[in-house]
Scaffold this motif. Structure first.
Motif, PDB file in Angstrom:
ATOM      1  N   SER A  70       0.820  -1.197   0.000  1.00 50.30           N
ATOM      2  CA  SER A  70       0.000   0.000   0.000  1.00 50.30           C
ATOM      3  C   SER A  70       0.861   1.257   0.000  1.00 50.30           C
ATOM      4  O   SER A  70       0.575   2.207  -0.718  1.00 50.30           O
ATOM      5  CB  SER A  70      -0.924   0.000   1.210  1.00 50.30           C
ATOM      6  N   VAL A  72       1.033   4.163  -2.833  1.00 45.51           N
ATOM      7  CA  VAL A  72       0.864   5.607  -2.630  1.00 45.51           C
ATOM      8  C   VAL A  72       1.953   6.324  -3.404  1.00 45.51           C
ATOM      9  O   VAL A  72       1.705   7.311  -4.097  1.00 45.51           O
ATOM     10  CB  VAL A  72       0.924   5.989  -1.139  1.00 45.51           C
ATOM     11  N   CYS A  88      -4.472   6.443  -5.203  1.00 45.05           N
ATOM     12  CA  CYS A  88      -4.200   7.041  -3.899  1.00 45.05           C
ATOM     13  C   CYS A  88      -5.138   6.472  -2.841  1.00 45.05           C
ATOM     14  O   CYS A  88      -4.707   6.055  -1.757  1.00 45.05           O
ATOM     15  CB  CYS A  88      -4.355   8.558  -3.989  1.00 45.05           C
ATOM     16  N   ASN A  89      -6.428   6.433  -3.137  1.00 42.34           N
ATOM     17  CA  ASN A  89      -7.408   5.908  -2.187  1.00 42.34           C
ATOM     18  C   ASN A  89      -7.166   4.437  -1.888  1.00 42.34           C
ATOM     19  O   ASN A  89      -7.302   3.999  -0.742  1.00 42.34           O
ATOM     20  CB  ASN A  89      -8.830   6.136  -2.699  1.00 42.34           C
ATOM     21  N   LYS A 135      -4.163   4.221   0.502  1.00 38.85           N
ATOM     22  CA  LYS A 135      -4.531   4.634   1.863  1.00 38.85           C
ATOM     23  C   LYS A 135      -5.354   3.557   2.554  1.00 38.85           C
ATOM     24  O   LYS A 135      -5.151   3.263   3.727  1.00 38.85           O
ATOM     25  CB  LYS A 135      -5.269   5.968   1.845  1.00 38.85           C
ATOM     26  N   GLN A 136      -6.270   2.956   1.819  1.00 43.05           N
ATOM     27  CA  GLN A 136      -7.104   1.896   2.386  1.00 43.05           C
ATOM     28  C   GLN A 136      -6.248   0.686   2.762  1.00 43.05           C
ATOM     29  O   GLN A 136      -6.402   0.125   3.836  1.00 43.05           O
ATOM     30  CB  GLN A 136      -8.173   1.486   1.376  1.00 43.05           C
ATOM     31  N   THR A 179      -3.047   0.540   3.466  1.00 41.43           N
ATOM     32  CA  THR A 179      -2.038   0.795   4.505  1.00 41.43           C
ATOM     33  C   THR A 179      -2.649   1.129   5.858  1.00 41.43           C
ATOM     34  O   THR A 179      -1.954   1.110   6.863  1.00 41.43           O
ATOM     35  CB  THR A 179      -1.096   1.944   4.094  1.00 41.43           C
ATOM     36  N   SER A 180      -3.908   1.407   5.906  1.00 42.70           N
ATOM     37  CA  SER A 180      -4.577   1.770   7.145  1.00 42.70           C
ATOM     38  C   SER A 180      -4.395   0.677   8.201  1.00 42.70           C
ATOM     39  O   SER A 180      -4.741  -0.468   7.985  1.00 42.70           O
ATOM     40  CB  SER A 180      -6.059   2.013   6.850  1.00 42.70           C
ATOM     41  N   PRO A 186       2.072   9.344   3.214  1.00 42.68           N
ATOM     42  CA  PRO A 186       0.741   8.810   3.475  1.00 42.68           C
ATOM     43  C   PRO A 186      -0.278   9.896   3.789  1.00 42.68           C
ATOM     44  O   PRO A 186      -1.476   9.665   3.771  1.00 42.68           O
ATOM     45  CB  PRO A 186       0.917   7.894   4.675  1.00 42.68           C
ATOM     46  N   SER A 187       0.192  11.115   4.067  1.00 45.69           N
ATOM     47  CA  SER A 187      -0.720  12.207   4.375  1.00 45.69           C
ATOM     48  C   SER A 187      -1.188  12.946   3.114  1.00 45.69           C
ATOM     49  O   SER A 187      -1.885  13.951   3.207  1.00 45.69           O
ATOM     50  CB  SER A 187      -0.062  13.189   5.338  1.00 45.69           C
ATOM     51  N   ASP A 246      -3.315  14.257   0.204  1.00 46.65           N
ATOM     52  CA  ASP A 246      -4.751  14.431   0.011  1.00 46.65           C
ATOM     53  C   ASP A 246      -5.105  13.888  -1.365  1.00 46.65           C
ATOM     54  O   ASP A 246      -4.767  14.480  -2.389  1.00 46.65           O
ATOM     55  CB  ASP A 246      -5.093  15.919   0.120  1.00 46.65           C
ATOM     56  N   CYS A 247      -5.797  12.769  -1.398  1.00 47.02           N
ATOM     57  CA  CYS A 247      -6.121  12.082  -2.665  1.00 47.02           C
ATOM     58  C   CYS A 247      -7.056  12.906  -3.559  1.00 47.02           C
ATOM     59  O   CYS A 247      -7.151  12.634  -4.757  1.00 47.02           O
ATOM     60  CB  CYS A 247      -6.762  10.731  -2.388  1.00 47.02           C
TER      61      CYS A 247
END
Length: 123
Positions: free
Chosen positions: A13, A17, A82-83, A86-87, A89-90, A117-118, A120-121
């Motif tokens: 993940s 990103v 991107c989404n 993020k999903q 790696t959460s 990881p921060s 903004d997608c």
């Protein structure tokens, strides 16, 4: 073994990103063509490197980064990638952010922004 799978998914993940960010400068399109499954598949060879288990990214990792960069050309594709990252790696651990951020450069793929990881997608 489930624990290793989680760590691998996290690494994948994070790498994803990075790959999403690689494609951020591409022109927009109407619908995303890149699926989360494709993103994970393309970047899975980068997991061991992203966790610091090997010294250099494997050729298959760099091939995946290049393929994803080429595939995620539209705004919708980049946002979907991107989404997905993020999903995936959460809540996972084991990735080394400094290594992940450097994967594009190690693979000779130019990214004009920081990989984080921060990110903004939506932008």
């Amino acid at each position: 073994m489930a624990r290793g799978s989680s760590a691998q998914q996290l690494a994948v993940s994070a790498v994803l990103v990075a790959a999403l960010l690689l494609a951020a400068a591409a022109p927009p399109a109407v619908n995303a063509a890149v699926t989360c499954g494709q993103v994970v598949s393309m970047l899975s060879p980068c997991v061991r490197y992203a966790m610091g288990a090997v010294q250099t990214p494997p050729a298959t990792c760099c091939g995946g980064v290049r393929s994803l960069s080429a595939a995620a050309r539209s705004t919708a594709d980049r946002q979907a990638t991107c989404n997905c990252l993020k999903q995936q790696t959460s809540g996972m651990g084991g990735l080394k952010p400094g290594i992940v951020a450097g994967i594009p450069a190690k693979c000779n793929v130019n990214v004009p922004y920081a990989i984080s990881p921060s990110t903004d997608c939506s932008k």
